[in-house]
Design a protein around this motif. Structure first.
Motif, PDB file in Angstrom:
ATOM      1  N   GLY A   1     -41.710   8.730  -0.802  1.00  0.00           N
ATOM      2  CA  GLY A   1     -41.948   8.759   0.636  1.00  0.00           C
ATOM      3  C   GLY A   1     -41.489   7.519   1.371  1.00  0.00           C
ATOM      4  N   GLU A   2     -41.075   6.472   0.636  1.00  0.00           N
ATOM      5  CA  GLU A   2     -40.598   5.258   1.300  1.00  0.00           C
ATOM      6  C   GLU A   2     -39.127   5.394   1.680  1.00  0.00           C
ATOM      7  OE1 GLU A   2     -43.565   1.787  -0.437  1.00  0.00           O
ATOM      8  OE2 GLU A   2     -41.541   1.952  -1.275  1.00  0.00           O
ATOM      9  N   LEU A   3     -38.718   4.602   2.651  1.00  0.00           N
ATOM     10  CA  LEU A   3     -37.354   4.642   3.176  1.00  0.00           C
ATOM     11  C   LEU A   3     -36.348   4.137   2.143  1.00  0.00           C
ATOM     12  CD1 LEU A   3     -35.460   4.951   5.703  1.00  0.00           C
ATOM     13  CD2 LEU A   3     -35.949   2.527   6.158  1.00  0.00           C
ATOM     14  N   VAL A   4     -35.243   4.889   1.975  1.00  0.00           N
ATOM     15  CA  VAL A   4     -34.180   4.448   1.063  1.00  0.00           C
ATOM     16  C   VAL A   4     -32.811   4.389   1.741  1.00  0.00           C
ATOM     17  CG1 VAL A   4     -35.307   5.205  -1.054  1.00  0.00           C
ATOM     18  CG2 VAL A   4     -33.855   6.808   0.203  1.00  0.00           C
ATOM     19  N   GLY A   5     -32.668   5.009   2.914  1.00  0.00           N
ATOM     20  CA  GLY A   5     -31.362   4.991   3.565  1.00  0.00           C
ATOM     21  C   GLY A   5     -31.342   5.851   4.810  1.00  0.00           C
ATOM     22  N   TYR A   6     -30.113   6.063   5.322  1.00  0.00           N
ATOM     23  CA  TYR A   6     -29.914   6.861   6.535  1.00  0.00           C
ATOM     24  C   TYR A   6     -28.742   7.809   6.311  1.00  0.00           C
ATOM     25  CZ  TYR A   6     -32.808   3.104   8.410  1.00  0.00           C
ATOM     26  OH  TYR A   6     -33.824   2.195   8.610  1.00  0.00           O
ATOM     27  N   ALA A   7     -28.899   9.046   6.769  1.00  0.00           N
ATOM     28  CA  ALA A   7     -27.870  10.064   6.566  1.00  0.00           C
ATOM     29  C   ALA A   7     -26.561   9.654   7.226  1.00  0.00           C
ATOM     30  CB  ALA A   7     -28.348  11.402   7.123  1.00  0.00           C
ATOM     31  N   GLY A   8     -25.463   9.949   6.547  1.00  0.00           N
ATOM     32  CA  GLY A   8     -24.146   9.577   7.059  1.00  0.00           C
ATOM     33  C   GLY A   8     -23.383  10.756   7.628  1.00  0.00           C
ATOM     34  N   ASN A   9     -22.157  10.471   8.023  1.00  0.00           N
ATOM     35  CA  ASN A   9     -21.265  11.479   8.596  1.00  0.00           C
ATOM     36  C   ASN A   9     -19.956  11.533   7.825  1.00  0.00           C
ATOM     37  OD1 ASN A   9     -23.113  11.133  11.003  1.00  0.00           O
ATOM     38  ND2 ASN A   9     -21.630  12.595  11.857  1.00  0.00           N
TER      39      ASN A   9
ATOM     40  N   LYS B   1     -29.682  15.245  10.829  1.00  0.00           N
ATOM     41  CA  LYS B   1     -29.058  14.596  11.976  1.00  0.00           C
ATOM     42  C   LYS B   1     -28.430  13.276  11.535  1.00  0.00           C
ATOM     43  CE  LYS B   1     -32.100  16.540  15.531  1.00  0.00           C
ATOM     44  NZ  LYS B   1     -33.080  16.239  16.614  1.00  0.00           N
ATOM     45  N   SER B   2     -27.406  12.870  12.271  1.00  0.00           N
ATOM     46  CA  SER B   2     -26.728  11.620  11.946  1.00  0.00           C
ATOM     47  C   SER B   2     -27.707  10.454  11.969  1.00  0.00           C
ATOM     48  CB  SER B   2     -25.601  11.366  12.958  1.00  0.00           C
ATOM     49  OG  SER B   2     -24.923  10.166  12.653  1.00  0.00           O
ATOM     50  N   LYS B   3     -27.675   9.666  10.905  1.00  0.00           N
ATOM     51  CA  LYS B   3     -28.499   8.461  10.744  1.00  0.00           C
ATOM     52  C   LYS B   3     -29.994   8.772  10.614  1.00  0.00           C
ATOM     53  CE  LYS B   3     -25.153   5.597  13.270  1.00  0.00           C
ATOM     54  NZ  LYS B   3     -24.213   6.685  13.577  1.00  0.00           N
ATOM     55  N   ALA B   4     -30.331   9.996  10.243  1.00  0.00           N
ATOM     56  CA  ALA B   4     -31.738  10.346  10.005  1.00  0.00           C
ATOM     57  C   ALA B   4     -32.259   9.552   8.811  1.00  0.00           C
ATOM     58  CB  ALA B   4     -31.873  11.839   9.736  1.00  0.00           C
ATOM     59  N   PRO B   5     -33.501   9.063   8.879  1.00  0.00           N
ATOM     60  CA  PRO B   5     -34.065   8.312   7.744  1.00  0.00           C
ATOM     61  C   PRO B   5     -34.188   9.197   6.505  1.00  0.00           C
ATOM     62  CG  PRO B   5     -35.367   7.985   9.737  1.00  0.00           C
ATOM     63  CD  PRO B   5     -34.431   9.114  10.019  1.00  0.00           C
ATOM     64  N   LEU B   6     -33.961   8.594   5.355  1.00  0.00           N
ATOM     65  CA  LEU B   6     -34.063   9.292   4.074  1.00  0.00           C
ATOM     66  C   LEU B   6     -35.207   8.700   3.264  1.00  0.00           C
ATOM     67  CD1 LEU B   6     -30.260   9.305   3.200  1.00  0.00           C
ATOM     68  CD2 LEU B   6     -31.587  11.198   4.171  1.00  0.00           C
ATOM     69  N   LEU B   7     -35.977   9.575   2.621  1.00  0.00           N
ATOM     70  CA  LEU B   7     -37.152   9.154   1.866  1.00  0.00           C
ATOM     71  C   LEU B   7     -36.908   9.288   0.362  1.00  0.00           C
ATOM     72  CD1 LEU B   7     -39.872  11.124   3.908  1.00  0.00           C
ATOM     73  CD2 LEU B   7     -38.757   8.947   4.490  1.00  0.00           C
ATOM     74  N   ALA B   8     -37.617   8.489  -0.397  1.00  0.00           N
ATOM     75  CA  ALA B   8     -37.549   8.592  -1.858  1.00  0.00           C
ATOM     76  C   ALA B   8     -38.283   9.850  -2.313  1.00  0.00           C
ATOM     77  CB  ALA B   8     -38.179   7.359  -2.500  1.00  0.00           C
ATOM     78  N   PRO B   9     -37.639  10.717  -3.098  1.00  0.00           N
ATOM     79  CA  PRO B   9     -38.313  11.938  -3.572  1.00  0.00           C
ATOM     80  C   PRO B   9     -39.370  11.663  -4.639  1.00  0.00           C
ATOM     81  CG  PRO B   9     -36.098  11.797  -4.464  1.00  0.00           C
ATOM     82  CD  PRO B   9     -36.224  10.677  -3.488  1.00  0.00           C
ATOM     83  N   ILE B  10     -39.223  10.552  -5.364  1.00  0.00           N
ATOM     84  CA  ILE B  10     -40.200  10.113  -6.366  1.00  0.00           C
ATOM     85  C   ILE B  10     -40.187   8.588  -6.391  1.00  0.00           C
ATOM     86  CG2 ILE B  10     -39.972  12.144  -7.868  1.00  0.00           C
ATOM     87  CD1 ILE B  10     -38.176  10.422  -9.690  1.00  0.00           C
ATOM     88  N   ASP B  11     -41.079   7.991  -7.155  1.00  0.00           N
ATOM     89  CA  ASP B  11     -40.999   6.550  -7.393  1.00  0.00           C
ATOM     90  C   ASP B  11     -39.726   6.287  -8.194  1.00  0.00           C
ATOM     91  OD1 ASP B  11     -43.506   6.678  -6.300  1.00  0.00           O
ATOM     92  OD2 ASP B  11     -44.563   5.880  -8.053  1.00  0.00           O
ATOM     93  N   MET B  12     -38.920   5.334  -7.735  1.00  0.00           N
ATOM     94  CA  MET B  12     -37.644   5.101  -8.419  1.00  0.00           C
ATOM     95  C   MET B  12     -37.139   3.690  -8.153  1.00  0.00           C
ATOM     96  SD  MET B  12     -35.372   7.728  -6.100  1.00  0.00           S
ATOM     97  CE  MET B  12     -34.902   7.348  -4.395  1.00  0.00           C
ATOM     98  N   THR B  13     -36.290   3.214  -9.059  1.00  0.00           N
ATOM     99  CA  THR B  13     -35.808   1.836  -9.036  1.00  0.00           C
ATOM    100  C   THR B  13     -34.298   1.807  -8.824  1.00  0.00           C
ATOM    101  OG1 THR B  13     -37.567   1.163 -10.557  1.00  0.00           O
ATOM    102  CG2 THR B  13     -35.681  -0.323 -10.340  1.00  0.00           C
TER     103      THR B  13
END
Length: 337
Positions: free
Chosen positions: A249-257, A130-142
């Protein structure tokens, strides 16, 4: 006045005994001069060599080890999980195309759920969200780089015009021992909490589509090259938290359109000792892979157990939700958070 013949003959003869007696002193003096001269040349030569060594930089590069996929990490090139319970359970969220098989140089060439042919140079796959859905980190990453190409409208890969064209791109480097040296790229994001200034600062807003001076900073990856951009297009206004590590599992962004189509694209480059000859500039030991067929995926929750190498689905699913404040697209991480 004429010289006496005896005087003419006797004067030279009076000097001969002196020369015969002390000739060796002259020889010694000559030898000493020669030795000192040679010694002086040696000192100058050594100094010149030292100076030369200091002034000419070495062109030799230090050897670096190339990380590879650990045998304990499940994948298409190692082994599958010993227990498939809870693995790959949300394939309905996969988009219709994967990466362009012409640039995939490690593991399966074709995605497990590809329905149509990807455009040339396509680096990864999409999760339909869905538009602006929260996105999670698939692994620990920098976070190591970002690019802002979002615009009110833009031209898609099919040549059509779309409104809006959300296209924040983030580059991450794995901080997980399961995937040492792996690169993760997210794009077509609406925004990210890792960009403190985006949509908060008027200097980090939508840009003109196709502008050459798009905001960018850090390590960026393209289909056949990668390089580091110090700072471009007033990138500092976006206040990207370069160097910030997010946990799985932490927030990294939001889905775009892109027009009415809402989604988020995920791409992965995995290190290997083999050479990726498609790379024209950058690291030839990094390989694009097909995310849906190379990795194994599992729904994230704080209590979930992840076998080595399994990635978290990068979206809220199976009852898990982020805190309410993080589900707001205006949420931003603080520098110390």
């Amino acid at each position: 006045m004429e010289l006496d013949n005896n005087q003419e003959k006797n004067e030279p003869s009076s000097k001969k005994p002196f020369l015969k007696k002390y000739w060796w002193m002259g020889l010694i003096l000559i030898i000493i001069v020669i030795v000192l001269a040679l010694a002086g040349l040696g000192i100058v030569n050594k100094a010149g060599k030292k100076q030369s060594k200091k002034s000419i930089p070495s062109t030799m590069s230090s050897p670096t080890s190339i990380p590879t996929v650990p045998t304990t990490s499940v994948s298409a090139i190692t082994s599958p999980p010993s227990n498939m319970e809870g693995i790959n359970t949300h394939t309905e969220m996969y988009g219709g195309t994967g990466a362009d098989s012409d640039i995939v140089t490690l593991g399966p060439k074709v995605g497990s759920h590809s329905k149509t042919t990807p455009y040339s140079g396509k680096r990864g796959m999409e999760f339909e969200l869905k538009s602006k859905a929260p996105l999670l980190a698939p692994i620990d990453m920098t976070l190591v780089g970002f690019k802002n190409q979002s615009s009110e409208s833009g031209i898609g890969a099919d040549g059509k015009k779309y409104t809006p064209m959300n296209d924040i791109e983030l580059t991450f480097e794995s901080a997980s021992p399961d995937w040492p040296g792996m690169t993760i790229i997210l794009y077509h994001l609406y925004t990210s909490p890792l960009m403190q200034g985006h949509y908060q600062n008027s200097d980090c807003d939508d840009v003109e589509w196709g502008a050459k001076n798009n905001q960018a900073e850090g390590h960026l990856f393209y289909p056949v090259d990668d390089y580091v951009v110090p700072s471009k297009g007033n990138a500092k206004a976006c206040k990207a938290l370069i160097g910030r590590t997010v946990k799985r599992g932490e927030l990294v962004g939001y889905a775009g359109n892109v027009g009415e189509h809402s989604f988020a694209s995920f791409c992965f480059k995995v290190p290997d000792k083999s050479k990726n000859l498609t790379v024209k500039q950058g690291n030839q030991n990094l390989h694009w892979v097909q995310p849906t067929s190379f990795f194994y995926w599992k729904s994230y929750s704080p209590d979930a157990t992840f076998p080595g190498g399994v990635l978290a689905y990068p979206f809220e699913i199976d009852g898990f939700q982020l805190p309410t404040k993080q589900r707001d697209v205006n949420f931003k991480y603080t520098s110390k958070e």
